[in-house]
Design a protein around this motif. Sequence first.
Motif, PDB file in Angstrom:
ATOM      1  N   ASN A 187     -10.712-123.386  -5.644  1.00  0.00           N
ATOM      2  CA  ASN A 187     -10.537-122.842  -4.294  1.00  0.00           C
ATOM      3  C   ASN A 187      -9.486-123.626  -3.512  1.00  0.00           C
ATOM      4  O   ASN A 187      -8.680-123.055  -2.769  1.00  0.00           O
ATOM      5  N   THR A 188      -9.494-124.949  -3.693  1.00  0.00           N
ATOM      6  CA  THR A 188      -8.496-125.789  -3.015  1.00  0.00           C
ATOM      7  C   THR A 188      -7.084-125.443  -3.478  1.00  0.00           C
ATOM      8  O   THR A 188      -6.146-125.357  -2.678  1.00  0.00           O
ATOM      9  N   VAL A 189      -6.943-125.227  -4.780  1.00  0.00           N
ATOM     10  CA  VAL A 189      -5.637-124.838  -5.329  1.00  0.00           C
ATOM     11  C   VAL A 189      -5.172-123.516  -4.714  1.00  0.00           C
ATOM     12  O   VAL A 189      -4.013-123.376  -4.304  1.00  0.00           O
ATOM     13  N   LEU A 190      -6.075-122.558  -4.617  1.00  0.00           N
ATOM     14  CA  LEU A 190      -5.728-121.263  -4.026  1.00  0.00           C
ATOM     15  C   LEU A 190      -5.276-121.418  -2.573  1.00  0.00           C
ATOM     16  O   LEU A 190      -4.298-120.795  -2.139  1.00  0.00           O
ATOM     17  N   GLN A 191      -5.981-122.248  -1.815  1.00  0.00           N
ATOM     18  CA  GLN A 191      -5.625-122.443  -0.410  1.00  0.00           C
ATOM     19  C   GLN A 191      -4.262-123.116  -0.277  1.00  0.00           C
ATOM     20  O   GLN A 191      -3.449-122.729   0.575  1.00  0.00           O
ATOM     21  N   GLU A 192      -3.995-124.109  -1.120  1.00  0.00           N
ATOM     22  CA  GLU A 192      -2.693-124.787  -1.061  1.00  0.00           C
ATOM     23  C   GLU A 192      -1.566-123.845  -1.473  1.00  0.00           C
ATOM     24  O   GLU A 192      -0.499-123.814  -0.844  1.00  0.00           O
ATOM     25  N   LEU A 193      -1.794-123.071  -2.534  1.00  0.00           N
ATOM     26  CA  LEU A 193      -0.772-122.117  -2.970  1.00  0.00           C
ATOM     27  C   LEU A 193      -0.487-121.081  -1.877  1.00  0.00           C
ATOM     28  O   LEU A 193       0.664-120.717  -1.649  1.00  0.00           O
ATOM     29  N   THR A 194      -1.538-120.633  -1.226  1.00  0.00           N
ATOM     30  CA  THR A 194      -1.371-119.660  -0.141  1.00  0.00           C
ATOM     31  C   THR A 194      -0.472-120.209   0.956  1.00  0.00           C
ATOM     32  O   THR A 194       0.440-119.522   1.439  1.00  0.00           O
ATOM     33  N   SER A 195      -0.728-121.453   1.345  1.00  0.00           N
ATOM     34  CA  SER A 195       0.093-122.079   2.390  1.00  0.00           C
ATOM     35  C   SER A 195       1.546-122.204   1.949  1.00  0.00           C
ATOM     36  O   SER A 195       2.470-121.968   2.741  1.00  0.00           O
ATOM     37  N   SER A 244      -6.012-137.393 -11.478  1.00  0.00           N
ATOM     38  CA  SER A 244      -4.826-137.066 -12.265  1.00  0.00           C
ATOM     39  C   SER A 244      -3.968-136.053 -11.512  1.00  0.00           C
ATOM     40  O   SER A 244      -4.447-135.344 -10.623  1.00  0.00           O
ATOM     41  N   ARG A 245      -2.701-136.000 -11.869  1.00  0.00           N
ATOM     42  CA  ARG A 245      -1.773-135.084 -11.211  1.00  0.00           C
ATOM     43  C   ARG A 245      -1.317-134.025 -12.213  1.00  0.00           C
ATOM     44  O   ARG A 245      -0.985-134.346 -13.365  1.00  0.00           O
ATOM     45  N   ILE A 246      -1.332-132.778 -11.775  1.00  0.00           N
ATOM     46  CA  ILE A 246      -0.966-131.675 -12.656  1.00  0.00           C
ATOM     47  C   ILE A 246       0.050-130.772 -11.955  1.00  0.00           C
ATOM     48  O   ILE A 246       0.178-130.791 -10.731  1.00  0.00           O
ATOM     49  N   ASN A 247       0.771-130.015 -12.771  1.00  0.00           N
ATOM     50  CA  ASN A 247       1.658-128.976 -12.246  1.00  0.00           C
ATOM     51  C   ASN A 247       1.056-127.613 -12.556  1.00  0.00           C
ATOM     52  O   ASN A 247       0.447-127.420 -13.609  1.00  0.00           O
ATOM     53  N   ILE A 248       1.217-126.701 -11.652  1.00  0.00           N
ATOM     54  CA  ILE A 248       0.671-125.354 -11.801  1.00  0.00           C
ATOM     55  C   ILE A 248       1.825-124.363 -11.822  1.00  0.00           C
ATOM     56  O   ILE A 248       2.795-124.508 -11.072  1.00  0.00           O
ATOM     57  N   THR A 249       1.714-123.373 -12.679  1.00  0.00           N
ATOM     58  CA  THR A 249       2.733-122.320 -12.739  1.00  0.00           C
ATOM     59  C   THR A 249       2.091-120.973 -12.445  1.00  0.00           C
ATOM     60  O   THR A 249       0.860-120.818 -12.531  1.00  0.00           O
TER      61      THR A 249
END
Length: 371
Positions: free
Chosen positions: A166-174, A228-233
């Motif tokens: 959910n956090t990823v979705l919110q950040e991507l939305t912004s 850890s740090r990840i990249n999302i595509t």
Amino acid sequence: RDLVRSRGLGDVYKRQYEDYVIVKFMHNIINSTDFYPIEDEIQIENNLKLRTKKITVKYPVVGGIVGVGVTLDEMDPIKEMAIEVVLSSLINFVGSVRALFEYTKELEFYATRDPLTHLYNHRMFLELANLEIEKCKRTKGVFSIILLDIDNFRFINNQWGHDYGNTVLQELTSMIKLTIRDSDIIARLSADDICILLPETEIEQAKSVAERIKETIVNKDFTTPTGSRINITVSQAIISYPPHFTHIEDGLKLLSNLIRKAQDMGGNTIIVPDSKDIEEILLKMSEKTQLLIKTIEDKNIVPFWQPIVDLKTESIVGAELLMRIVKPDGSIVSASEFIDMAEATGLINKLDMINIEKAFEQINKQKYDKL
């Protein structure tokens, strides 16, 4: 004009005239760090007394204040009671109206918005897209739609939990909002499907927007709950009205199939359909629809139980009920191959009911009594 400060009432301005006093109160209590008594009594000069009553409500967060000015003549109990009744009636009215107004605003908001991202929801997107189609019919205009899907989002949820998803979705939305215009329409259609309608935008312009979104996201480091740090595509599919579709429902089906093709190509891909793509997709959509209709007629569904494991005890504590389709040749079709089409065609409810019936048949047959 003399400024008179009053703790309970905010700023009070007064101007003295020959035979009367004009008093203007500007009051703001919401979000204040001060705490005021329920009732206030402020004396203004020597001939006027202000009696007030206020209300604050925690949910919805509203506040209000009412007041009456009275002369400083000796007050008898009947006058005091009358003033109290007037103030109580006024504050109850103010509180009820404001609370109703806040509740109505909230209901209106969540009727059209996704509660997690605050983007438009699926239903509202369809309405807005249909309005855009009608406008383009009148003006012979064009618009484009980008469907964006997070690559490997299920892995993210399984690895770090749905809260992090959910956090990823919110950040991507912004991030996406910063790359598009205020006039563009953005909605969350399903779990990780984000749709962007670009008014008055040709397909090539839409592709430039998609490239900008892709670059913004791929350069962002996301920190997981473990540190850890990840990249999302993301995979993106683009279509335009009128060349690719005439009805928004058909357009969304086309986009869903294009997204699947983009992810099969490895993800982090932007795909724009050509005539061959559309022909292939329409053929597949027809074949899948026929399969679903045949499955419902013959009830060729097999319940599939996915165990739910307690990670602390490493024991199975339950199971999630999924479904599989059995083809006439005996081969099994996984949900990923037909769920999108089932939802798009409205057949998903019938499939669910058959699956639940089959599940209870299995439970009764095995005499399972731990429900």
